[in-house]
Scaffold this motif. Structure first.
Motif, short mmCIF file in Angstrom:
data_model
loop_
_atom_site.label_atom_id
_atom_site.label_comp_id
_atom_site.label_asym_id
_atom_site.label_seq_id
_atom_site.Cartn_x
_atom_site.Cartn_y
_atom_site.Cartn_z
N UNK A 8 0.79 -1.24 0.00
CA UNK A 8 0.00 0.00 0.00
C UNK A 8 0.82 1.28 0.00
N UNK A 9 1.94 1.31 0.72
CA UNK A 9 2.72 2.55 0.74
C UNK A 9 3.47 2.74 -0.57
N UNK A 10 3.84 1.66 -1.24
CA UNK A 10 4.41 1.79 -2.57
C UNK A 10 3.37 2.37 -3.52
N UNK A 11 2.15 1.90 -3.40
CA UNK A 11 1.06 2.41 -4.24
C UNK A 11 0.88 3.90 -4.04
N UNK A 12 0.90 4.35 -2.79
CA UNK A 12 0.75 5.77 -2.51
C UNK A 12 1.92 6.57 -3.08
N UNK A 13 3.13 6.05 -2.92
CA UNK A 13 4.31 6.77 -3.38
C UNK A 13 4.46 6.85 -4.88
N UNK A 14 3.80 5.94 -5.61
CA UNK A 14 3.96 5.91 -7.07
C UNK A 14 2.66 6.07 -7.84
N UNK A 15 1.60 6.49 -7.19
CA UNK A 15 0.34 6.74 -7.89
C UNK A 15 -0.32 5.49 -8.41
N UNK A 16 -0.13 4.36 -7.74
CA UNK A 16 -0.66 3.07 -8.18
C UNK A 16 -1.90 2.67 -7.37
N UNK A 17 -2.54 1.60 -7.84
CA UNK A 17 -3.69 1.01 -7.15
C UNK A 17 -3.24 -0.06 -6.17
N UNK A 18 -4.17 -0.42 -5.28
CA UNK A 18 -3.89 -1.40 -4.23
C UNK A 18 -4.79 -2.61 -4.41
N UNK A 19 -4.20 -3.81 -4.41
CA UNK A 19 -4.95 -5.06 -4.39
C UNK A 19 -4.68 -5.74 -3.07
N UNK A 20 -5.55 -5.55 -2.10
CA UNK A 20 -5.31 -6.03 -0.74
C UNK A 20 -5.36 -7.56 -0.72
N UNK A 21 -4.28 -8.18 -0.25
CA UNK A 21 -4.22 -9.64 -0.15
C UNK A 21 -4.20 -10.11 1.30
N UNK A 22 -3.71 -9.26 2.21
CA UNK A 22 -3.69 -9.63 3.63
C UNK A 22 -5.10 -9.59 4.19
N UNK A 23 -5.29 -10.15 5.35
CA UNK A 23 -6.61 -10.19 5.97
C UNK A 23 -6.44 -10.19 7.48
N UNK A 24 -7.51 -9.97 8.24
CA UNK A 24 -7.37 -9.79 9.68
C UNK A 24 -7.25 -11.05 10.51
N UNK A 25 -7.29 -12.25 9.90
CA UNK A 25 -7.13 -13.47 10.69
C UNK A 25 -5.63 -13.72 10.91
N UNK A 26 -5.10 -13.06 11.93
CA UNK A 26 -3.68 -13.12 12.22
C UNK A 26 -3.35 -14.40 13.00
N UNK A 27 -2.07 -14.65 13.14
CA UNK A 27 -1.65 -15.82 13.90
C UNK A 27 -1.55 -17.06 13.04
N UNK A 28 -1.61 -18.21 13.70
CA UNK A 28 -1.40 -19.50 13.02
C UNK A 28 -2.56 -19.85 12.10
N UNK A 29 -2.30 -20.79 11.19
CA UNK A 29 -3.33 -21.32 10.32
C UNK A 29 -4.30 -22.18 11.14
N UNK A 30 -5.47 -22.49 10.59
CA UNK A 30 -6.41 -23.33 11.33
C UNK A 30 -5.83 -24.67 11.79
N UNK A 31 -4.85 -25.20 11.07
CA UNK A 31 -4.26 -26.48 11.49
C UNK A 31 -3.17 -26.31 12.55
N UNK A 32 -2.97 -25.07 13.02
CA UNK A 32 -2.00 -24.81 14.07
C UNK A 32 -0.60 -24.47 13.58
N UNK A 33 -0.33 -24.67 12.29
CA UNK A 33 0.98 -24.34 11.75
C UNK A 33 1.10 -22.83 11.52
N UNK A 34 2.33 -22.34 11.49
CA UNK A 34 2.53 -20.91 11.23
C UNK A 34 2.14 -20.58 9.79
#
Length: 515
Positions: A276-302
């Protein structure tokens, strides 16, 4: 007597017109951005199966709107949903448990009723009802992934142009705003992609068509293909990268296309995905791929797609909010040849540990190395950068509206991810235009063509994630035509509205106002 009263009234009116107007409580417009930024579901689909099951099977109505564990995707990013499209990635158009191979892969604009059982009726109605449901959550609109080929399962067997006219007519009638064209037999066929953009515009001039040049996370040696595809795109996406090395790799890919000129009728915007900050610095668009489910995966792995050991981007959601809200002040702009690239290259490296990448060829113990230009600017001279040691990547752009953005981005060294702080100088032309500042600095100096009139001047600033502007006039220094902002002020104001626990770098807007 009457003359005296009239004279007094005129004097009072004159005095009232001279009274200073109150300073704004917010520098950010209340109207949503017009930029086609989006949230893409692909990584949350993979997360839900711990990246070990069939990612495609997670594209369901229940996961988007349900209230169970790892569901309710439509409730993500509450502070910016009105600015962002909700993009259904791979498999919203095919039956569950379908095992596609490339020769059988769908290439339809059609919502599958097995995946979305509440949305019935004819094609247009199904998608239109889903778009309405998405918008009811506050999202700007609905976008969708489309395979780069004609479906062999389509019953009409038309010529390809007529086939796509029908698909685009469905998208337009259903109120879709954006199509991400990816994968498929025609993925590298420039003429085919050009035809698709043309057909889409014939049907709907407001429908964005995104193209991309598929590649591995480290491959950047396709400049001719990338440039050709970008010229026939409304939006060109820079494609998948590993999170730890995303900054230099994405920057190189962006630079392969930013200096091009789009063909007539094509917008030539560049989507640098989840930077996102690269997008702001260069006049580009943002395709958000991250999401708010932080931490380990459902199977307990990182989570090896978003490793916490480097950048930890799922604990950096505020930077997405800040960059998206910057687009309310400065709308991203298309490719042109007013691009300046530093000849000095910065070299980054990362020594991989267990579960830090999704890219199989990169094994633990491998040292990954990348390089990218130290400075880049669009429509303005290169920034100046001074530091005692390592320097950040520094990007700057003057937007068509006159707004200016500058971004200082992080570096990698072995097992260290860090943000060097430097004295950065940029040149701007309009004293009254908004200035977007992203990242950490020792000091930021903005030079204008003429001396700055300090009489009645207020320098206001605001965390782009917040709603309240503050007066920083006493913290800055004005020397003739230069405005100097201390790094501590950028950090304090740029993190003022931070979410507890969020690790994002500062992002703020600065504006000079006469009172």
């Amino acid at each position: 007597m009457r003359k005296s009263i009239l004279t007094i009234l005129v004097s009072l009116l004159s005095l009232s017109s001279m009274v200073a107007q109150p300073l704004p409580t917010s520098l950010i417009p209340s109207e949503p951005s017009k930029a086609p930024d989006y949230f893409c579901t692909w990584n949350i689909q993979g997360f839900c199966v711990s990246y070990e099951g069939d990612t495609r099977n997670m594209m369901t109505e229940q996961n988007i709107f349900g209230k169970g564990e790892w569901q309710d995707w439509a409730s993500f990013f509450p502070r910016i949903r009105e600015d962002v499209l909700f993009l259904l990635d791979d498999s919203w158009d095919m039956p569950l448990q379908y095992k596609p191979v490339i020769d059988q892969y769908y290439g339809l604009v059609s919502l599958d009723t097995e995946r979305f059982p509440s949305f019935q009726g004819y094609e247009v109605k199904r998608i239109a009802d889903l778009a309405a449901r998405i918008k009811s959550y506050g999202w700007k609109g609905l976008a969708g992934w489309v395979c780069a080929q004609e479906s062999p399962l389509d019953p009409y067997h038309e010529q390809e142009r007529e086939y796509w006219r029908r698909q685009m007519a469905v998208a337009h009638a259903a109120g879709m705003d954006y199509l991400k064209v990816d994968y498929g037999r025609r993925q590298t066929d420039v003429n085919w992609r050009k035809m698709l953009t043309e057909v889409a515009h014939e049907i709907s001039p407001d429908l964005y068509i995104e193209h991309a040049s598929p590649k591995g996370p480290t491959v950047t040696d396709t400049p001719e293909l990338d440039a050709s595809l970008a010229r026939v795109s409304d939006v060109f996406r820079t494609y998948d990268v590993e999170t730890f090395m995303a900054i230099p790799v994405t920057l190189k890919r962006v630079l392969q296309v930013l200096g091009q000129r789009p063909e007539d009728g094509c917008q030539g915007l560049v989507n640098c995905e989840d930077e996102p900050y690269m997008a702001a610095g260069l006049g580009c668009l943002i395709g958000i791929m991250r999401h708010p489910y932080a931490g380990s995966l459902p199977n307990g792995k990182s989570d090896h797609v978003f490793p916490t050991t480097c950048r930890d981007v799922k604990h950096r959601l505020d930077e997405v909010v800040r960059a998206v809200r910057w687009h309310r002040l400065a709308e991203p702009f298309g490719m042109d040849d007013d691009l300046h690239v530093d000849s000095v290259m910065l070299h980054d490296s990362w020594l991989l540990d267990e579960r830090e990448t999704w890219y199989d060829p990169h094994k633990p113990g491998t040292t990954c190395r990348e390089e990218a230009p130290a400075r880049v600017s669009r429509r303005m001279p290169l920034p100046t950068v001074q530091a005692k040691g390592a320097v950040p990547y520094v990007l700057a752009s003057r937007y068509p509206s006159g707004a200016v953005a500058v971004a200082a981005l992080e570096r990698l060294d072995g097992r260290r991810w860090f943000q060097p702080r430097a004295k950065v100088g940029i040149q701007a032309t309009d004293v009254e235009a908004p200035l977007g500042v992203f990242g950490y600095y020792d000091q930021l100096t903005i030079s204008y063509p003429d001396p700055i009139d300090k009489s009645g001047l207020h320098v206001m600033a605001q965390d782009l994630a917040g709603n309240e502007a503050v007066d920083i006039t006493r913290e800055v220094t004005i020397h003739g035509h230069r405005l100097v902002i201390p790094g501590r002020t950028i950090q304090r104001v740029g993190l003022q509205a931070s979410t507890p626990g969020d690790k994002s770098a500062p992002g703020l807007v600065v504006k000079m106002l006469l009172q």
